[in-house]
Design a protein around this motif. Structure first.
Motif, PDB file in Angstrom:
ATOM      1  N   GLY A  93       0.822  -1.205   0.000  1.00 15.51           N
ATOM      2  CA  GLY A  93       0.000   0.000   0.000  1.00 15.51           C
ATOM      3  C   GLY A  93       0.856   1.254   0.000  1.00 15.51           C
ATOM      4  O   GLY A  93       0.630   2.195  -0.770  1.00 15.51           O
ATOM      5  N   VAL A  94       1.866   1.281   0.853  1.00 13.15           N
ATOM      6  CA  VAL A  94       2.762   2.432   0.927  1.00 13.15           C
ATOM      7  C   VAL A  94       3.509   2.599  -0.394  1.00 13.15           C
ATOM      8  O   VAL A  94       3.631   3.702  -0.928  1.00 13.15           O
ATOM      9  CB  VAL A  94       3.762   2.261   2.096  1.00 13.15           C
ATOM     10  N   PHE A  95       3.966   1.479  -0.925  1.00 16.33           N
ATOM     11  CA  PHE A  95       4.706   1.509  -2.192  1.00 16.33           C
ATOM     12  C   PHE A  95       3.865   2.128  -3.295  1.00 16.33           C
ATOM     13  O   PHE A  95       4.328   2.948  -4.083  1.00 16.33           O
ATOM     14  CB  PHE A  95       5.101   0.072  -2.579  1.00 16.33           C
ATOM     15  N   SER A  96       2.590   1.756  -3.324  1.00 19.17           N
ATOM     16  CA  SER A  96       1.761   2.091  -4.476  1.00 19.17           C
ATOM     17  C   SER A  96       1.385   3.571  -4.556  1.00 19.17           C
ATOM     18  O   SER A  96       0.969   4.031  -5.605  1.00 19.17           O
ATOM     19  CB  SER A  96       0.493   1.259  -4.453  1.00 19.17           C
ATOM     20  N   VAL A  97       1.527   4.323  -3.446  1.00 24.81           N
ATOM     21  CA  VAL A  97       1.096   5.724  -3.498  1.00 24.81           C
ATOM     22  C   VAL A  97       1.917   6.491  -4.533  1.00 24.81           C
ATOM     23  O   VAL A  97       1.383   7.205  -5.372  1.00 24.81           O
ATOM     24  CB  VAL A  97       1.210   6.390  -2.113  1.00 24.81           C
ATOM     25  N   ASN A  98       3.252   6.343  -4.476  1.00 22.67           N
ATOM     26  CA  ASN A  98       4.094   7.027  -5.460  1.00 22.67           C
ATOM     27  C   ASN A  98       4.895   6.057  -6.302  1.00 22.67           C
ATOM     28  O   ASN A  98       5.782   6.461  -7.044  1.00 22.67           O
ATOM     29  CB  ASN A  98       5.082   7.968  -4.761  1.00 22.67           C
ATOM     30  N   ASN A  99       4.636   4.742  -6.127  1.00 21.63           N
ATOM     31  CA  ASN A  99       5.430   3.712  -6.786  1.00 21.63           C
ATOM     32  C   ASN A  99       6.921   3.851  -6.507  1.00 21.63           C
ATOM     33  O   ASN A  99       7.748   3.723  -7.399  1.00 21.63           O
ATOM     34  CB  ASN A  99       5.193   3.710  -8.302  1.00 21.63           C
ATOM     35  N   THR A 100       7.278   4.155  -5.261  1.00 19.77           N
ATOM     36  CA  THR A 100       8.693   4.146  -4.909  1.00 19.77           C
ATOM     37  C   THR A 100       8.901   3.299  -3.664  1.00 19.77           C
ATOM     38  O   THR A 100       8.088   3.323  -2.738  1.00 19.77           O
ATOM     39  CB  THR A 100       9.248   5.546  -4.579  1.00 19.77           C
ATOM     40  N   ALA A 101      10.009   2.547  -3.676  1.00 23.92           N
ATOM     41  CA  ALA A 101      10.345   1.723  -2.519  1.00 23.92           C
ATOM     42  C   ALA A 101      10.847   2.598  -1.372  1.00 23.92           C
ATOM     43  O   ALA A 101      10.847   2.185  -0.222  1.00 23.92           O
ATOM     44  CB  ALA A 101      11.399   0.684  -2.897  1.00 23.92           C
ATOM     45  N   PHE A 102      11.247   3.834  -1.705  1.00 23.33           N
ATOM     46  CA  PHE A 102      11.744   4.730  -0.666  1.00 23.33           C
ATOM     47  C   PHE A 102      10.682   4.965   0.414  1.00 23.33           C
ATOM     48  O   PHE A 102      10.991   5.063   1.595  1.00 23.33           O
ATOM     49  CB  PHE A 102      12.171   6.066  -1.288  1.00 23.33           C
ATOM     50  N   ASP A 103       9.419   5.042  -0.017  1.00 23.70           N
ATOM     51  CA  ASP A 103       8.355   5.263   0.953  1.00 23.70           C
ATOM     52  C   ASP A 103       8.254   4.115   1.955  1.00 23.70           C
ATOM     53  O   ASP A 103       7.866   4.321   3.108  1.00 23.70           O
ATOM     54  CB  ASP A 103       7.015   5.454   0.237  1.00 23.70           C
ATOM     55  N   ILE A 104       8.585   2.886   1.523  1.00 22.69           N
ATOM     56  CA  ILE A 104       8.547   1.759   2.465  1.00 22.69           C
ATOM     57  C   ILE A 104       9.634   1.939   3.525  1.00 22.69           C
ATOM     58  O   ILE A 104       9.418   1.681   4.708  1.00 22.69           O
ATOM     59  CB  ILE A 104       8.734   0.408   1.731  1.00 22.69           C
ATOM     60  N   VAL A 105      10.818   2.427   3.079  1.00 21.97           N
ATOM     61  CA  VAL A 105      11.899   2.685   4.039  1.00 21.97           C
ATOM     62  C   VAL A 105      11.447   3.740   5.047  1.00 21.97           C
ATOM     63  O   VAL A 105      11.640   3.602   6.259  1.00 21.97           O
ATOM     64  CB  VAL A 105      13.178   3.149   3.301  1.00 21.97           C
TER      65      VAL A 105
END
Lengths: 502, 147
Positions: free
Chosen positions: A400-412
């Motif tokens: 879900g977090v990944f999909s907001v901006n399609n970046t793995a950085f948001d998961i970090v």
């Protein structure tokens, strides 16, 4: 109003929207019953799914989750003395003693009836008051907006904990995190520390998932596994005539109190249920019955809680100021759909506005059907061990977090905030004000800047504008009132729960 | 630190003071004036507020009469759960859903990985198709099953 409502019902009654409403209400009931995962986490988790949905359907589903969870949180409070949601803490006080006296059925039924009545009343109030308030809010300039946002932040801080100092600090931290990224006015980078991914700011979905979901799961994993036991059996759902006679007045009082308090940004369900309990006890002929299964102590707070959960939509729909963390997430969903929340929603997106309002009433009907006859089924869910569920929650959160901006950085980022969330938990700091402040930060700063430009740097403009002064005075009065009223009840609740849960 | 009576209050105050200090140290320039604020003015106000309130909380924590329980960070669960999350962050675009979810489930269920391996495996077997169906098939996120 009637004509608009009629059109609203046409929108809400379309098969797709009915399905979204049912889905939202069912999910809301599910997470409301499960301890450890609340509406905020669920909405954050399901946010990416709504990106591909039509705007009306998305908001209908998310609001269904929101009021469904509030509705269902009381079930676990009554059956297990374990509030599914913070706002149903107070239901434990008298609801659980009722269940232990073998009156779980009537307690659940009264809670459901109270919720439904309050939901209907709340719906009427939202329908009649929102357009008026949206009109009135056109008179709001930057100064008034600034004061209203301050009100939301301060009141949210007063309510979420006994420690005003800590929660105010949490709001400030949230505002600071909201400053990260590109300055909207000048275009400068702020606090990006050379990390390109921070140029767009810190995504609030990542923060909410980290602080709420990850921290909650870590706490659960760390705690020794507890087996949930259902000791009370539900038999005889129907309340007696005496129950009804004792409850209808508390329901009415709770509904009005909750509906009134829910309108102010920053207050809401939690506070309303506390206030209603305190009021019922003061009005009761024998206050000593409270805490031993007084049905008024279930009916009043439950009505207040749900009325507030619905009138809570007013500040968001009319001013664009979310009144709590869950509302903040819904605001985010609206913005992603390209709808700017604020006074224009009523005039520019009437289908959305009236459709959502109509769906609230339909949703409340659905909740009544979902909850009462199927109560046994929902309770069986409580036996589902959390260890089987949390890997799925974690996975959905990450993606879900990944999909907001399609970046793995948001998961970090979410993982970092998860760590921070665990620290906050240990230090007894409630993260809700932080998330609310994070969402409100750009709005607060921009309006502050504009107000200062207009007044040529004169801070006194905040108190010389009559509307702004009135809002600030109201904030002050409510703060003092709640600080004095809430303390005794909160202490009593924590004592009682501490005694019963070893 | 047994001498500090309300250690929660004290340490949360210290945390806020620290955050405020970092915010002030790294404050964006120029500050500007109240009538024409630069990018740094608002953060500067927030940082100063945090430093002041954080300090007040620390003082109150020392002065408080009541003693609170000792604080303990659940180190192992925190590392395992967040480690799993970070594994997803690192691998989701490079190695796809199957590998990253395997690591996530294994890390977060570390307590039962050895005592009940079948249960953990069962969770993974149910979770993977479900996640794939919702996020890849239905809403078409740019994630592959394997890479």
């Amino acid at each position: 109003v009637l004509h608009n409502l009629y059109e609203g019902f046409q929108v809400a009654l379309s098969p797709a929207n009915l399905a979204f409403c049912l889905f939202g209400a069912a999910i809301g009931t599910f997470v409301g019953i499960l301890p450890g995962i609340g509406p905020v986490t669920t909405i954050a988790m399901l946010l990416p799914i709504t990106f591909k949905m039509p705007a009306v359907g998305a908001i209908i589903m998310l609001s269904g989750i929101y009021y469904g969870a509030h509705h269902a949180g009381s079930t676990t409070a009554i059956m297990l003395n374990m509030p599914g949601e913070p706002s149903s803490v107070i239901i434990c006080l008298d609801g659980h003693p009722m269940a232990r006296n073998g009156r779980a059925g009537p307690a659940l039924a009264i809670a459901a009836i109270a919720s439904f009545c309050a939901g209907c009343a709340g719906f009427l109030i939202v329908a009649t008051l929102s357009p008026v308030l949206a009109q009135a809010s056109l008179a709001f300039g930057p100064t008034e907006y600034f004061s209203t946002i301050v009100m939301a932040l301060v009141l949210a801080s007063v309510l979420s904990s006994n420690n005003l100092l800590t929660t105010l600090c949490m709001s400030l931290v949230g505002l600071l995190i909201g400053c990260v990224g590109t300055d909207l006015t000048t275009g400068d980078f702020r606090y990006t520390f050379g990390i390109d991914d921070l140029a767009d700011g810190v995504d609030f979905v990542a923060v909410a998932i980290g602080l709420f979901a990850f921290a909650e799961i870590i706490t659960h994993v760390a705690a020794p596994e507890r087996r949930t036991k259902l000791d009370a059996r539900v038999k005889g759902l129907l309340p007696t005539r005496r129950d009804l006679a004792q409850s209808w007045k508390p329901i009415l009082r709770g509904t009005s109190l909750g509906a009134f308090l829910g309108i102010f940004p920053g207050t809401g369900p939690l506070l309303s249920s506390f206030a209603s309990y305190a009021m019922e006890r003061r009005l009761a002929a024998e206050p000593s019955r409270f805490g031993h299964g007084a049905i008024e102590g279930v009916a009043g707070p439950e009505a207040a809680n749900n009325a507030a959960a619905i009138t809570h939509f007013i500040p968001m729909l009319t001013l664009g100021i979310p009144a709590g963390a869950a509302m903040a997430l819904m605001l985010g969903a609206l913005q992603i759909q390209g709808v700017t929340p604020g006074p224009e929603v009523v005039s520019k997106h009437p289908d959305l506005f009236w459709g959502v309002i109509a769906s609230m009433w339909i949703g409340n009907m659905m909740l009544l059907v979902l909850n009462l006859p199927m109560i046994g089924l929902w309770l069986r869910l409580l036996l589902l061990p959390f260890r089987l569920l949390y890997p799925a929650i974690l996975a959905f959160c990450c993606i879900g977090v990944f999909s907001v901006n399609n970046t793995a950085f948001d998961i970090v980022l979410a993982a970092l905030f998860g760590l921070l969330g665990v620290v906050f938990r240990i230090l007894d700091c409630n993260p809700a004000p932080l998330v609310l402040a994070l969402v409100l930060a750009p709005l607060l700063e921009q309006n502050f800047r504009r107000a200062m430009i207009l007044s040529d740097g004169d801070v006194t403009t905040i108190v010389t504008s009559p509307i702004s002064l009135a809002i600030l005075l109201l904030t002050l009065v409510l703060t003092i009132y709640f600080m004095r009223r809430k303390q005794p009840v909160v202490e009593e609740v924590s004592h009682q729960i501490a005694e019963e849960v070893p | 630190l047994t001498r500090i009576s309300d250690s929660r209050q004290f340490w949360s105050g210290a945390l806020f003071l620290g955050i405020g200090a970092v915010a002030l140290w790294a404050v964006p320039r120029p500050l500007g004036t109240l009538a024409a604020m630069g990018p740094g003015y608002f953060p500067m106000l927030l940082g100063s507020g945090l430093v002041l309130l954080g300090f007040a909380a620390m003082v109150l924590g020392v002065l408080a009469g009541t003693k609170t329980r000792a604080l303990r960070l659940p180190v192992v669960p925190t590392c395992c759960v967040l480690g799993g999350v970070l594994a997803v962050a690192a691998l989701i675009t490079a190695a796809g859903l199957a590998v990253s979810l395997l690591l996530l489930v294994a890390a977060s269920s570390y307590k039962r990985l050895l005592s009940r391996p079948l249960e953990v495996l069962a969770i993974y077997v149910v979770l993977l198709p479900l996640t794939w169906f919702i996020f890849v098939y239905t809403i078409q996120l740019p994630i592959g099953l394997f890479w």
